[in-house]
Write an enzyme that holds these catalytic residues in place. Structure first.
Site, PDB file in Angstrom:
ATOM      1  N   ASP A 174       0.814  -1.203   0.065  1.00  0.00           N
ATOM      2  CA  ASP A 174      -0.162  -0.003   0.020  1.00  0.00           C
ATOM      3  C   ASP A 174       0.845   1.281   0.203  1.00  0.00           C
ATOM      4  O   ASP A 174       2.244   1.187   0.328  1.00  0.00           O
ATOM      5  CB  ASP A 174      -0.827  -0.159   1.374  1.00  0.00           C
ATOM      6  CG  ASP A 174      -1.500   1.104   1.417  1.00  0.00           C
ATOM      7  OD1 ASP A 174      -2.402   1.570   0.652  1.00  0.00           O
ATOM      8  OD2 ASP A 174      -1.182   1.846   2.715  1.00  0.00           O
ATOM      9  N   THR A 187       0.156   5.076   0.734  1.00  0.00           N
ATOM     10  CA  THR A 187      -0.086   6.319   1.677  1.00  0.00           C
ATOM     11  C   THR A 187      -0.170   5.462   3.219  1.00  0.00           C
ATOM     12  O   THR A 187      -0.934   4.610   3.543  1.00  0.00           O
ATOM     13  CB  THR A 187      -1.378   7.016   1.702  1.00  0.00           C
ATOM     14  OG1 THR A 187      -1.568   7.134  -0.051  1.00  0.00           O
ATOM     15  CG2 THR A 187      -1.317   8.201   2.488  1.00  0.00           C
ATOM     16  N   ASP A 217      -1.252  -0.178   6.315  1.00  0.00           N
ATOM     17  CA  ASP A 217      -1.236   0.514   7.520  1.00  0.00           C
ATOM     18  C   ASP A 217      -2.627   0.623   8.127  1.00  0.00           C
ATOM     19  O   ASP A 217      -2.698   1.053   9.136  1.00  0.00           O
ATOM     20  CB  ASP A 217      -0.631   1.901   7.368  1.00  0.00           C
ATOM     21  CG  ASP A 217      -1.719   2.927   6.380  1.00  0.00           C
ATOM     22  OD1 ASP A 217      -2.494   2.029   5.840  1.00  0.00           O
ATOM     23  OD2 ASP A 217      -1.735   3.899   6.405  1.00  0.00           O
TER      24      ASP A 217
END
Ligand code: ADP
Ligand code: MG
Length: 624
Positions: A319, A321, A513
């Site tokens: 991922d 961001t 995250d």
């Protein structure tokens, strides 16, 4: 604690006594067989010898009998058969050697698993017990369970922070090793988020409690580790199932030996030599050791089967961001459109983003704050995962988000140039028409390139970036890292990407995250959550939680997994070979039962020794 220690000590003494008497007995019997000694064991009347065997082996026999009554075969069933056969041919000393080694093996196993578990238990012992809470202006010390969310607690230098919460006053360096495994302390001041079970080293703090007890990050970690222990039961079942296949084979060989060779001694030797429980030990001890060693370093592995999947993983999806980037983007440019001013654009955007928890929202709010823009109160706030946010602000419908979210978002040369630098573009619309573009830059975590190289070196063949961000932004980042990418993905598209790889037989590890990617983390064969301290979604959805934001831990997780599987495979191969050899020799009558008894205990010790190597940390990139 003291009780546990003295109990351990007693066990060690007993184990030592067992070994010593086993060796003495062994030497005596072998000496007799070689004719070097008088028949010493004959001095002990047979009934007493049998009684010694039965008493020494009682705890094991009871377990085996209980299991047998429930029609179950356990690892010790074979040993018990071995003992019974030795007694049947009148060799009580051989039976005694088997029993002694069996008990010693048990003790050594318990000792090793204890050592592995202690890493975990040390963690639980760190749970805070009391808190200094401020009520009506007065500080009083209460059990931590009595603190309510929203109350203020005072933490003095050297004290443990009792709750998760936000610092409202004071300054301190906080040692977060309990949560992150990182010994470098961090600075905490007003606005910082601090975690229960961490230590305020220098300076004191006032903390407003946001979570207490089991709800804290620490509480969750402890619960997870307990669950990882529960998975041990799965492994145990595999072991028992294995015994269920192994036993008939051994019994068959023993029966053949008896029928064909008519040699009861050889038959007993077969049963005795086969009864090693090494194969049963080979897997669980290694898994437990690795989970324990990981927990100490801020790597939470939620169960042994994840290590297995990690070891064969060949696809790594990442991922963007908050995962690849620091997750602290800053607004660099504001491009107003259609007669709006830059202040208008930021005012609309910050009001709309007021309650969003996305890192980009924080960047927008920060930029507005710096320019002295006060946000208005949004109504009907709505977050669209992977797209953006919308709300009504002072009678206008405002939307902030990616190009896909804003119909008719213009393509402006200046903005596209920013995107090609890797900046994220946020489009702001008022009542359906675009009024501006906000560009935010987020730095790539510096340790990422080396971590990706290390992962490749560990056998990960395909690494790919998955992001909800715009095409040019993703392209710029991916080019910098030399990996392929997919842009404009919604959370469900990320799941689909994971599934597609799984469909073609690959084993997928996804690093995220937990923001907009938790479902993909859960779908992956192994989901690894970065910086999971403080993030519930990440901890819950992932299979492996990294308690600190440190990409060097990613290749380390692969390294731990591969090393664990190597140790397990070596364990199994070694014992299988050893047992095969032992069985053949015994069936041919070349191995007297007493030698068989001694021989069967050797691989157990080898396995425990081999597995406990895993308690030492694995080298990631730098072996740090
Ligand atoms: P990634 O997949 O890179 O981790 P996300 O899925 O979190 O990114 O977000 C994807 C895109 O959605 C962002 O690049 C942004 O354009 C938009 N977006 C998501 N949440 C917000 C928000 N709160 N405010 C503005 N834009 C947002
Ligand atoms: Mg993300």
């Amino acid at each position: 604690m003291a009780d546990a220690r003295s109990e351990r000590f007693t066990r060690q003494v007993l184990a030592l006594l067992g070994v010593v008497s086993g060796v003495v007995l062994f030497v005596v019997v072998v000496g007799e067989q070689l004719g070097l000694l008088e028949r010493l064991t004959a001095w002990v009347p047979r009934p007493i010898g049998v009684a010694i065997v039965l008493i020494a082996g009682y705890p094991v026999f009871r377990k085996v009998l209980r299991a047998a009554l429930r029609r179950r075969i356990i690892a010790h069933t074979l040993m018990t058969l071995g003992v019974a056969s030795a007694l049947a041919i009148g060799q009580w000393a051989t039976a005694a050697v088997v029993v002694l080694f069996m008990r010693v093996g048990d003790s050594v196993e318990r000792f090793t698993t204890d050592r592995a578990r202690r890493a975990v238990r040390d963690l639980t012992a760190m749970a805070p017990r009391t808190a200094r809470v401020v009520r009506g202006g007065i500080e009083s010390e209460v059990p931590v369970g009595e603190v309510r969310v929203g109350e203020t607690v005072v933490v003095r230098p050297g004290e443990q922070i009792p709750v998760d919460g936000e610092v409202i006053d004071g300054q301190a360096t906080v040692d977060q090793a309990a949560i992150t495994g990182e010994s470098m302390p961090v600075e905490a001041g007003p606005g910082s988020v601090v975690f229960a079970a961490t230590l305020a080293r220098l300076g004191s703090l006032r903390v407003r409690a946001s979570r207490i007890g089991r709800d804290t990050t620490f509480g969750r970690v402890v619960r997870l580790v307990e669950q990882a222990e529960a998975h041990r039961a799965d492994v145990q079942r595999v072991v028992d199932r294995f015994s269920a296949y192994y036993l008939p084979v051994v019994a068959g060989i023993a029966a053949l030996t008896l029928l064909v060779r008519r040699d009861p001694l050889a038959t007993a030797a077969v049963l005795v030599v086969a009864c090693s429980c090494s194969l049963a030990l080979a897997t669980p001890v290694a898994l437990l050791a690795s989970i324990g060693a990981g927990a100490k370093r801020g790597v939470l592995i939620k169960g042994g089967r994840h290590l297995e999947a990690l070891a064969r993983a060949d696809v790594l999806l990442i991922d963007k961001t908050g995962t690849l980037t620091l997750g602290r983007p800053r607004v660099t440019d504001v491009i107003p459109l259609d007669g709006a001013s830059a202040r208008d654009v930021l005012r609309a955007a910050t009001s709309c983003e007021r309650y969003s928890e996305h890192p980009l929202a924080e960047a927008v709010r920060e930029a507005a704050r710096e320019r002295g823009i006060v946000p208005a109160e949004p109504e009907h706030f709505e977050a669209l995962p992977g797209l953006g946010v919308r709300a009504r602000v002072q009678g206008h419908a405002i939307a902030v988000g990616s190009r896909r979210m804003i119909p008719g978002a213009p393509s402006i040369a200046a903005a596209d140039a920013l995107a090609r630098q890797g900046k994220t573009l946020l489009f702001v619309a008022r009542d359906g028409s675009p009024i501006g573009i906000v560009a935010a830059a987020d730095a790539v975590r510096p340790e990422v390139p080396a971590a990706l190289d290390a992962a490749r070196a560990l056998g990960v063949r395909h690494i790919e970036l998955l992001t909800g961000d715009n095409e040019p932004t993703a392209a710029a980042l991916a080019a910098r890292l030399g990996i392929p990418y997919r842009a404009n993905l919604l959370p469900e598209d990320k799941i689909a990407a994971v599934r597609a790889y799984q469909g073609s037989g690959r084993t997928v590890v996804m690093v995220g995250d937990g923001v907009n990617d938790a479902p993909a983390l859960a779908q992956a064969d192994v989901g690894i959550a970065m910086g999971a301290a403080g993030s519930d979604v990440a901890i819950e959805a992932a299979h492996v939680a990294l308690m600190r934001d440190d990409w060097t831990l990613v290749p380390e997780v692969f390294a731990i997994a591969r090393r664990t599987m190597r140790v397990i495979r070596a364990n199994i191969a070694l014992t299988a070979l050893y047992n095969l050899l032992g069985l053949s020799l015994a069936a041919m009558g070349l191995l007297p039962p007493i030698f068989a008894a001694a021989a069967q205990s050797l691989p157990d010790l080898g396995i425990l020794g081999n597995s406990s190597r895993l308690l030492r940390p694995a080298g990631g990139i730098s072996g740090r």
